[in-house]
Design a protein around this motif. Structure first.
Motif, mmCIF file in Angstrom:
data_model
loop_
_atom_site.group_PDB
_atom_site.id
_atom_site.type_symbol
_atom_site.label_atom_id
_atom_site.label_comp_id
_atom_site.label_asym_id
_atom_site.label_seq_id
_atom_site.Cartn_x
_atom_site.Cartn_y
_atom_site.Cartn_z
ATOM 1 N N ARG A 19 6.109 -4.698 9.654
ATOM 2 C CA ARG A 19 6.547 -3.647 8.737
ATOM 3 C C ARG A 19 5.590 -3.521 7.558
ATOM 4 O O ARG A 19 5.253 -2.417 7.120
ATOM 5 C CB ARG A 19 7.960 -3.948 8.219
ATOM 6 N N ARG A 20 5.158 -4.670 7.017
ATOM 7 C CA ARG A 20 4.228 -4.658 5.885
ATOM 8 C C ARG A 20 2.897 -4.036 6.288
ATOM 9 O O ARG A 20 2.304 -3.260 5.526
ATOM 10 C CB ARG A 20 4.024 -6.083 5.374
ATOM 11 N N LEU A 21 2.410 -4.377 7.454
ATOM 12 C CA LEU A 21 1.146 -3.843 7.952
ATOM 13 C C LEU A 21 1.200 -2.319 8.009
ATOM 14 O O LEU A 21 0.294 -1.631 7.504
ATOM 15 C CB LEU A 21 0.847 -4.426 9.337
ATOM 16 N N GLU A 22 2.243 -1.799 8.603
ATOM 17 C CA GLU A 22 2.386 -0.351 8.729
ATOM 18 C C GLU A 22 2.511 0.313 7.358
ATOM 19 O O GLU A 22 1.851 1.317 7.069
ATOM 20 C CB GLU A 22 3.617 -0.024 9.580
ATOM 21 N N ARG A 23 3.339 -0.245 6.490
ATOM 22 C CA ARG A 23 3.561 0.326 5.154
ATOM 23 C C ARG A 23 2.301 0.318 4.309
ATOM 24 O O ARG A 23 1.950 1.322 3.677
ATOM 25 C CB ARG A 23 4.659 -0.459 4.434
ATOM 26 N N ASP A 24 1.614 -0.828 4.269
ATOM 27 C CA ASP A 24 0.459 -0.943 3.380
ATOM 28 C C ASP A 24 -0.700 -0.051 3.806
ATOM 29 O O ASP A 24 -1.470 0.429 2.962
ATOM 30 C CB ASP A 24 -0.006 -2.396 3.300
ATOM 31 N N ILE A 25 -0.834 0.189 5.096
ATOM 32 C CA ILE A 25 -1.886 1.077 5.581
ATOM 33 C C ILE A 25 -1.524 2.533 5.292
ATOM 34 O O ILE A 25 -2.350 3.306 4.787
ATOM 35 C CB ILE A 25 -2.128 0.865 7.093
#
Length: 211
Positions: free
Chosen positions: A143-149
């Motif tokens: 989830r963090r990967l998707e959000r931060d990108i």
């Protein structure tokens, strides 16, 4: 005499779904006729405008020292007294605060979320309900990967590097141990509609009881 607002604190690891839960509670309580606001601890990251970008990037944003906690506590106390605040605005792409602020409050319900929300006793003492959103490490990372990108202008390499260097170890050192302070533990965050229903109903009951 003005009724004290209900203050709800929601914490959990980065990507746990705490902000989804927070926003859904704001939506449901507002629809029920209460005024509700969301105050996010992320807004109180320290101002790094005097530092070069190369230094800002190296800051450990998952350590308690990354936040201006005294200002956060002061603003939360003001909201608890039905006073308005000028909330800082954090610029994720620039790794520092914006020069602008946002006027917030007051409201019947103040919902506060943040990864290190329960670390400071002053904050815990202001919370009428303390919620820990408990989500598996792998799910939180994805989830963090998707959000931060998508939302914060990060690269895949940068997100992975930061997660392994600070996010994961800081979670186990500073975030997970605060689970013991929670009144309610919610598995899987925003996808747990049963838990969100329960939280909304509990908040409504507490508001009604306080009147």
């Amino acid at each position: 005499m003005v009724q004290k607002p209900l203050v709800i604190g929601i914490t959990g690891g980065s990507g746990s779904g705490k902000t989804t839960v927070s926003r859904e509670l704001v939506r449901r309580l507002t629809a029920d006729g209460s005024s509700a606001i969301l105050l996010q601890q992320d807004s109180y990251y320290i101002n790094q405008s005097e530092k070069p970008m190369s230094e800002r990037i190296l800051t450990n944003y998952d350590h308690p020292d990354a936040f201006e906690t005294d200002l956060f506590v002061s603003d939360l106390r003001r909201l608890s007294r039905h006073e308005s605040i000028n909330k800082p605005i954090y610029d994720y792409e620039q790794y520092t605060r914006s020069q602008e602020v946002e006027s917030v409050g007051p409201a019947d319900v103040v919902i506060v979320d943040g990864v290190l929300l329960f670390n400071d006793a002053r904050v815990r003492d202001l919370l009428d309900m303390k919620i820990f959103v408990d989500t598996d490490d792998d799910i939180r990372f994805l989830r963090r990967l998707e959000r931060d990108i998508e939302e914060r202008g990060r690269t895949v390499h940068g997100v992975i590097e930061q997660y392994l260097a600070t996010v994961k170890p800081m979670y186990h050192q500073f975030v997970e141990p605060t689970k013991r302070y929670a009144n309610i533990i919610v598995p899987e965050g925003g996808e747990n509609l049963v838990a969100i229903d329960m939280l909304a109903n509990q908040a409504k009951a507490m508001i009604k009881h306080a009147k």
